[in-house]
Each structure stands twice: as structure tokens, then as C-alpha cells.
Design an enzyme around this catalytic site. Sequence first.
Site, PDB file in Angstrom:
ATOM      1  N   LYS A   1     -11.344   3.178 -13.143  1.00  0.00           N
ATOM      2  CA  LYS A   1     -11.891   3.930 -12.014  1.00  0.00           C
ATOM      3  C   LYS A   1     -10.759   4.791 -11.446  1.00  0.00           C
ATOM      4  O   LYS A   1      -9.901   4.312 -10.700  1.00  0.00           O
ATOM      5  CB  LYS A   1     -12.421   2.972 -10.944  1.00  0.00           C
ATOM      6  CG  LYS A   1     -12.727   3.641  -9.596  1.00  0.00           C
ATOM      7  CD  LYS A   1     -13.769   4.740  -9.730  1.00  0.00           C
ATOM      8  CE  LYS A   1     -14.026   5.415  -8.397  1.00  0.00           C
ATOM      9  NZ  LYS A   1     -12.894   6.311  -7.975  1.00  0.00           N
TER      10      LYS A   1
ATOM     11  N   GLU B   1       0.063  -3.134  -7.357  1.00  0.00           N
ATOM     12  CA  GLU B   1       1.267  -2.408  -6.952  1.00  0.00           C
ATOM     13  C   GLU B   1       0.894  -1.614  -5.710  1.00  0.00           C
ATOM     14  O   GLU B   1       0.169  -0.619  -5.792  1.00  0.00           O
ATOM     15  CB  GLU B   1       1.759  -1.458  -8.050  1.00  0.00           C
ATOM     16  CG  GLU B   1       3.018  -0.715  -7.644  1.00  0.00           C
ATOM     17  CD  GLU B   1       3.389   0.410  -8.585  1.00  0.00           C
ATOM     18  OE1 GLU B   1       4.319   1.171  -8.244  1.00  0.00           O
ATOM     19  OE2 GLU B   1       2.746   0.548  -9.646  1.00  0.00           O
TER      20      GLU B   1
ATOM     21  N   GLU C   1       3.945   4.228   5.492  1.00  0.00           N
ATOM     22  CA  GLU C   1       4.288   5.246   4.495  1.00  0.00           C
ATOM     23  C   GLU C   1       3.881   6.625   4.998  1.00  0.00           C
ATOM     24  O   GLU C   1       2.746   6.820   5.434  1.00  0.00           O
ATOM     25  CB  GLU C   1       3.555   4.960   3.172  1.00  0.00           C
ATOM     26  CG  GLU C   1       4.276   4.012   2.260  1.00  0.00           C
ATOM     27  CD  GLU C   1       3.624   3.976   0.891  1.00  0.00           C
ATOM     28  OE1 GLU C   1       4.319   4.252  -0.105  1.00  0.00           O
ATOM     29  OE2 GLU C   1       2.427   3.664   0.804  1.00  0.00           O
TER      30      GLU C   1
END
Length: 343
Positions: free
Chosen positions: A94, A171, A302
Site C-alpha cells: 500500500k 520504522e 519532526e
Amino acid sequence: MEELSKLLTAEQGKPLAESRGEIGYGNSYIEWFSEEARRINGEIVAGTTRTKEMMFIRQPIGVVGMITPWNFPNAMITRKVAAAVAAGCTCVVKPAEDTPLSALALGLLAEQAGFPKGVMNVVTSRRHTPEIGKLLCESPKVAGISFTGSTQVGKILYRQGSSTVKRMGLELGGNAAFIVFESANLDTAVQGLMASKFRNCGQTCVSTNRVLVQESVVDQFLEKLKVAMDKLVLGDGFADGVTQGPIINKAQFDKVSRMVEDARKGGAELVMGGEPHPAGGLFYKPTILTQVTEDMSLFKEEIFGPVVSVKTFKTEEEALSIANNTRVGLVSYFYIVTYLYFL
């Protein structure tokens, strides 16, 4: 290779030179794991004591659901699929809704290379991404999930996968510290920061997020950094000389803009940039902010954009304390000169 590079730049926006680099190392995953498939029987290695040996065997687990990000739409797929297929697994990929074309191209190439039907499957969607992820996580027909993306989404998938005790390979996001000590070679440090911060317009999980500079050299460091950042060229990734493409989509563009504005309202000092680029669209000026504090959003989360946030420190202990004050990691960088004496 060139066609894949152009396709990647067209859908993701990174400069063509970066796309060529991604296609190159993406292909290296396929080469590596295809060779490893020759040694799939396993290996025996020395144990932790002389009386023990460890035997590693590699066996397919079944169907693996793979949810891949938009920042590296080729390499993240080849890394996951090549390993799974080498071990004998089938895959359902996906891709991110913003970058489906690279995934479809890889699916076509797999078919042309002779992959049996059903070994590599690609499911694209813009409207139903959460539902597809939930189905892959909760289906008893899927044995494992491999996901690269944000920590927030990773937590959701982890919860959903618990219903079937799914094997999870995640991750997730990072908050990389970049520490510059007064003894460092500042030119080398700036060069390293430019590479770690501005690759793919700062949109990588290992991008520098928090720049910590020792107080005594911060002014020199900033002057050198401004010179380097002034050389960045924003524009169409297909144009010669362009080194920075756009931010991936409007939501991310707004997030970067909001982080910068919130930091400035909180007392951060704008050194350069800090606003949309005259090129328009999703281009944002390379930005430097100083006087950043640990409670600001761009220091805790982030950034995923071309923004350098700088905080000073006095001692090594203080730098380590700031760098470790995060719930995520993934990578960090530091620059310091060391001397070896041989007596």
C-alpha cells in the site's frame, strides 16, 4: 532507470539527481536480497560461550502487508519487497496516497521480470488509506506488517495488529540532534548539516531536527551556514541546477509554516527565510531560527521541511541532556575534534 527517476521526480518533487540516486540504491536492495536468497538455508555462528552455537533459519511467514511512505516511494518498496520475496513471502504493498506511480511501475516491472501473479500486489487509494491499513492489520490472512512512516500512524497500526498478534516491523519518526562542539571543524560541520538537513527538502526520517551548537562558536557557525544555504536553488526538479524541490502537500506545508510562526511567537529569532518562496505553490524558503527552546513544537516534533532550529549549549553534559530529552530517536549527529596520542 531513467524512466523510473523521471517518474519519481514528477510525483514526489525531489530534484532529478536525487531521484536517480534513490533508484540506484533502491535497485541495490533487489541485488542484495536476490543474492541472499542463494543462502536461504541458514547459517550457524558462534554463540556467546564456547559451549554454544546459534543456528539461524529463514522461513516464509506468509503474506506481508507493506505500507510505504511518500518521501522514498521507490527505495522503501524495493527494500521491503526484495527481502520478503527472497524469504518466500508474498506481498501486498500500500504506497502513500501522494506517490502511487512508482509503486505501480515496480509492480509492472515485477510482472515483466516473471514474478508469478499474486506474489507482489499493489493497492492504491487516496480516500480509504486508514481502512486499508486497518484491514491489513486485522486480517488473519496477513502474517506480518512492515511500515515506514510517522510515529502517530505506527502506534495506530500497532494497536490494530494486536488483535491477531501480528508480526510488526515499524520504522517510525525521529528527532535527530546535531551537536557541534567548539573544537569541531565548522566547515565540515556545516557540510554535514547541509547533507543531513536538506536532502529531499528536509523530508526524511533521519533529517537533522535539533541543531545544538556550543555557545562560543555559534556566531561563526551561523555565518558559514547562511553562506551554504544561500546556494540552495529551489524549483522544478527537472530543471538543471535545482537542489530543492517543494514540500510534498498542502497539509505538510501548513504544518511547517505553523511551526515556524509558533516558534517566532514564542521568542525564536529569525535569521533567514521563514516564509513561502516566491516560486509559489508548495515551495518554502530555507529557514534558520535561533533562540529556540525545548518546549517549542519544532524542537519536540519532526519538522519534515527546510527549517534549521538552533539552540546553544555551554557544556557537554548540557548538550547530552538536551539531545536525550525526546521520546524518539532513530539517529543523531555530532562534530568534535579528537586527538590521539601514542606513547
